[in-house]
Structure formats: structure tokens, C-alpha cells
Design a protein around this motif. Sequence first.
Motif, PDB file in Angstrom:
ATOM      1  N   TYR A 128      58.190 100.309   9.872  1.00 46.82           N
ATOM      2  CA  TYR A 128      58.693  99.606   8.693  1.00 46.82           C
ATOM      3  C   TYR A 128      58.688  98.098   8.932  1.00 46.82           C
ATOM      4  O   TYR A 128      58.235  97.328   8.087  1.00 46.82           O
ATOM      5  CB  TYR A 128      60.094 100.086   8.337  1.00 46.82           C
ATOM      6  N   GLU A 129      59.187  97.675  10.075  1.00 44.85           N
ATOM      7  CA  GLU A 129      59.245  96.242  10.370  1.00 44.85           C
ATOM      8  C   GLU A 129      57.851  95.614  10.428  1.00 44.85           C
ATOM      9  O   GLU A 129      57.671  94.479  10.016  1.00 44.85           O
ATOM     10  CB  GLU A 129      60.007  95.997  11.671  1.00 44.85           C
ATOM     11  N   ARG A 130      56.884  96.350  10.917  1.00 50.84           N
ATOM     12  CA  ARG A 130      55.513  95.832  11.007  1.00 50.84           C
ATOM     13  C   ARG A 130      54.812  95.796   9.653  1.00 50.84           C
ATOM     14  O   ARG A 130      54.043  94.894   9.378  1.00 50.84           O
ATOM     15  CB  ARG A 130      54.670  96.695  11.944  1.00 50.84           C
ATOM     16  N   TYR A 131      55.050  96.799   8.825  1.00 49.26           N
ATOM     17  CA  TYR A 131      54.224  96.981   7.636  1.00 49.26           C
ATOM     18  C   TYR A 131      54.943  96.855   6.299  1.00 49.26           C
ATOM     19  O   TYR A 131      54.298  96.947   5.256  1.00 49.26           O
ATOM     20  CB  TYR A 131      53.510  98.345   7.700  1.00 49.26           C
ATOM     21  N   ALA A 132      56.229  96.636   6.291  1.00 51.39           N
ATOM     22  CA  ALA A 132      56.947  96.543   5.012  1.00 51.39           C
ATOM     23  C   ALA A 132      56.391  95.431   4.138  1.00 51.39           C
ATOM     24  O   ALA A 132      56.203  95.630   2.931  1.00 51.39           O
ATOM     25  CB  ALA A 132      58.441  96.346   5.253  1.00 51.39           C
ATOM     26  N   GLY A 133      56.115  94.277   4.711  1.00 51.90           N
ATOM     27  CA  GLY A 133      55.588  93.155   3.929  1.00 51.90           C
ATOM     28  C   GLY A 133      54.250  93.453   3.281  1.00 51.90           C
ATOM     29  O   GLY A 133      54.116  93.372   2.049  1.00 51.90           O
ATOM     30  N   PRO A 134      53.235  93.807   4.081  1.00 56.65           N
ATOM     31  CA  PRO A 134      51.932  94.100   3.481  1.00 56.65           C
ATOM     32  C   PRO A 134      51.959  95.286   2.514  1.00 56.65           C
ATOM     33  O   PRO A 134      51.330  95.242   1.459  1.00 56.65           O
ATOM     34  CB  PRO A 134      51.029  94.414   4.690  1.00 56.65           C
ATOM     35  N   LEU A 135      52.707  96.336   2.859  1.00 58.76           N
ATOM     36  CA  LEU A 135      52.781  97.490   1.963  1.00 58.76           C
ATOM     37  C   LEU A 135      53.516  97.137   0.673  1.00 58.76           C
ATOM     38  O   LEU A 135      53.104  97.552  -0.414  1.00 58.76           O
ATOM     39  CB  LEU A 135      53.449  98.679   2.655  1.00 58.76           C
ATOM     40  N   SER A 136      54.591  96.359   0.778  1.00 54.69           N
ATOM     41  CA  SER A 136      55.327  95.947  -0.417  1.00 54.69           C
ATOM     42  C   SER A 136      54.453  95.121  -1.339  1.00 54.69           C
ATOM     43  O   SER A 136      54.462  95.322  -2.557  1.00 54.69           O
ATOM     44  CB  SER A 136      56.561  95.129  -0.029  1.00 54.69           C
ATOM     45  N   ALA A 137      53.701  94.185  -0.761  1.00 47.92           N
ATOM     46  CA  ALA A 137      52.814  93.345  -1.575  1.00 47.92           C
ATOM     47  C   ALA A 137      51.753  94.198  -2.254  1.00 47.92           C
ATOM     48  O   ALA A 137      51.460  94.025  -3.444  1.00 47.92           O
ATOM     49  CB  ALA A 137      52.162  92.274  -0.707  1.00 47.92           C
ATOM     50  N   PHE A 138      51.184  95.142  -1.519  1.00 46.63           N
ATOM     51  CA  PHE A 138      50.167  96.039  -2.073  1.00 46.63           C
ATOM     52  C   PHE A 138      50.761  96.865  -3.213  1.00 46.63           C
ATOM     53  O   PHE A 138      50.200  96.921  -4.314  1.00 46.63           O
ATOM     54  CB  PHE A 138      49.644  96.941  -0.953  1.00 46.63           C
ATOM     55  N   LEU A 139      51.916  97.459  -2.981  1.00 51.41           N
ATOM     56  CA  LEU A 139      52.535  98.317  -3.989  1.00 51.41           C
ATOM     57  C   LEU A 139      53.004  97.517  -5.194  1.00 51.41           C
ATOM     58  O   LEU A 139      52.897  97.975  -6.331  1.00 51.41           O
ATOM     59  CB  LEU A 139      53.695  99.103  -3.366  1.00 51.41           C
ATOM     60  N   TYR A 140      53.496  96.312  -4.953  1.00 50.73           N
ATOM     61  CA  TYR A 140      53.926  95.466  -6.058  1.00 50.73           C
ATOM     62  C   TYR A 140      52.749  95.141  -6.967  1.00 50.73           C
ATOM     63  O   TYR A 140      52.876  95.161  -8.185  1.00 50.73           O
ATOM     64  CB  TYR A 140      54.566  94.185  -5.532  1.00 50.73           C
ATOM     65  N   ARG A 141      51.623  94.836  -6.372  1.00 50.67           N
ATOM     66  CA  ARG A 141      50.463  94.484  -7.191  1.00 50.67           C
ATOM     67  C   ARG A 141      49.907  95.698  -7.931  1.00 50.67           C
ATOM     68  O   ARG A 141      49.282  95.551  -8.959  1.00 50.67           O
ATOM     69  CB  ARG A 141      49.419  93.816  -6.328  1.00 50.67           C
ATOM     70  N   LEU A 142      50.141  96.886  -7.399  1.00 56.62           N
ATOM     71  CA  LEU A 142      49.729  98.090  -8.132  1.00 56.62           C
ATOM     72  C   LEU A 142      50.721  98.421  -9.236  1.00 56.62           C
ATOM     73  O   LEU A 142      50.332  98.777 -10.340  1.00 56.62           O
ATOM     74  CB  LEU A 142      49.599  99.286  -7.183  1.00 56.62           C
ATOM     75  N   ALA A 143      52.010  98.295  -8.920  1.00 53.57           N
ATOM     76  CA  ALA A 143      53.042  98.700  -9.877  1.00 53.57           C
ATOM     77  C   ALA A 143      53.416  97.585 -10.849  1.00 53.57           C
ATOM     78  O   ALA A 143      53.786  97.870 -11.983  1.00 53.57           O
ATOM     79  CB  ALA A 143      54.297  99.158  -9.118  1.00 53.57           C
ATOM     80  N   GLY A 144      53.353  96.337 -10.389  1.00 52.16           N
ATOM     81  CA  GLY A 144      53.710  95.219 -11.251  1.00 52.16           C
ATOM     82  C   GLY A 144      55.203  95.035 -11.453  1.00 52.16           C
ATOM     83  O   GLY A 144      55.625  94.211 -12.244  1.00 52.16           O
ATOM     84  N   ASP A 145      55.990  95.792 -10.730  1.00 50.99           N
ATOM     85  CA  ASP A 145      57.439  95.750 -10.880  1.00 50.99           C
ATOM     86  C   ASP A 145      58.069  95.895  -9.499  1.00 50.99           C
ATOM     87  O   ASP A 145      57.743  96.837  -8.765  1.00 50.99           O
ATOM     88  CB  ASP A 145      57.887  96.892 -11.801  1.00 50.99           C
ATOM     89  N   ARG A 146      58.959  94.974  -9.164  1.00 44.30           N
ATOM     90  CA  ARG A 146      59.572  94.965  -7.829  1.00 44.30           C
ATOM     91  C   ARG A 146      60.350  96.254  -7.551  1.00 44.30           C
ATOM     92  O   ARG A 146      60.211  96.858  -6.490  1.00 44.30           O
ATOM     93  CB  ARG A 146      60.498  93.770  -7.711  1.00 44.30           C
ATOM     94  N   GLY A 147      61.146  96.688  -8.504  1.00 43.85           N
ATOM     95  CA  GLY A 147      61.945  97.895  -8.303  1.00 43.85           C
ATOM     96  C   GLY A 147      61.085  99.126  -8.079  1.00 43.85           C
ATOM     97  O   GLY A 147      61.351  99.923  -7.179  1.00 43.85           O
ATOM     98  N   THR A 148      60.059  99.255  -8.895  1.00 39.25           N
ATOM     99  CA  THR A 148      59.152 100.398  -8.740  1.00 39.25           C
ATOM    100  C   THR A 148      58.438 100.337  -7.395  1.00 39.25           C
ATOM    101  O   THR A 148      58.303 101.354  -6.706  1.00 39.25           O
ATOM    102  CB  THR A 148      58.130 100.440  -9.891  1.00 39.25           C
TER     103      THR A 148
END
Length: 189
Positions: free
Chosen positions: A38-58
Motif C-alpha cells: 500500500y505504501e509503495r503503490y497507493a499514490g500511483p494506483l489512486s491516480a490511475f483509479l481517479y482518472r478512470l472513475a473521475g471521483d475521489r470517493g469512488t
Amino acid sequence: MALRRFTVAGRRARAREEEALVLARVADGDASALTELYERYAGPLSAFLYRLAGDRGTAEEILQDTLLAVWRSAGTYRSRSAVSTWLFGVARRQAHNRLRGVPPPLAAEPPDGADPLPGPEELAVGGERVQAALARLPLAQREVVVLSFLNDLSHREIAEVLEIPVGTVKSRLHHARATLRGCIDERMA
């Protein structure tokens, strides 16, 4: 020069081995190993998922679903790809499960702590316009663009994450670039 390449390749190989060992610890039920991932990949995964979902909560919910899926399926990792590639694949599947039938996201600012530096395309054109244009892409094209330009994965790595041929990655990128160019041209007119 050859020695330097050998040293860099050796470091990368050691890093891949270390990550595979961390994932093996996750498979053995070691919660601290999951925290390391999580500590290594939370940032890149969050950015990837945010750009797919378009919503921070989702995106945060999908990241949690991803971590749960990693916890449950870490034992299925077979070292055919880098751990990072495998993690992006898990995140992508979780995003598809969550976003099925959901309309494309509205343009928004990236979440705090996720992808703090703009990519080359964002610097060249402007983040807001790029985000708005990304939101207009079909999900299949959006995920290829995000993985390529914003997560800096190679065509081969993208193909592994998306479980599609490299030629399909190239085709989706070609079509996405054309769409993005059209969207940006519209906004500049």
C-alpha cells in the motif's frame, strides 16, 4: 557504459524480486506486507483509479476493493509480470466491476497526494483541458492513455495489465490521441 546498464538492470531485477517476496508474504497472511505494498503503490494506483472513475470517493473505494482483492488473491501471482503490473491489473478489474454502466466522469482536479507532478501532456496543454478531454474518452481508451502517459507503462506492460494484445494497445492509443486532439482543438477554438 555497459557496466552502468548492468548495474541498473541488476537493481531492477533485485527490486522485482523484493516486491515478489513482499507479495508472497501477503499470500501467507502477513498484514504488514500488505501495508508495504500500500505504501509503495497507493499514490500511483489512486491516480490511475481517479482518472478512470473521475471521483475521489469512488477511486478510494475502488482502491480499498483492490487491496482486499490483493489480500485474497496474492497467492495467484506467478511472477510472469512485475508486481506493479499485476497490481494495476487487479485495480483495473476492480474499477471495471465498480464502473460498469456508469457514465464517463466529469472533469475534476486530481486528489491530494495522488500523482502530484503533471505528466508531459498535462504540462504541454494544461491539466484542466486534458482532464476534461480524458473524461470524454471511452473507458477502454482512457485506461490506455492513463497507463501510458500518466503512469509511464510500456506498451507491453499495458497489454499485460489490460490482458489485451500489444497491437490493441497501440490501436487504442492511436484512437485516443485523435479524440484528445479533437477535444483540445475544440476548446482552443
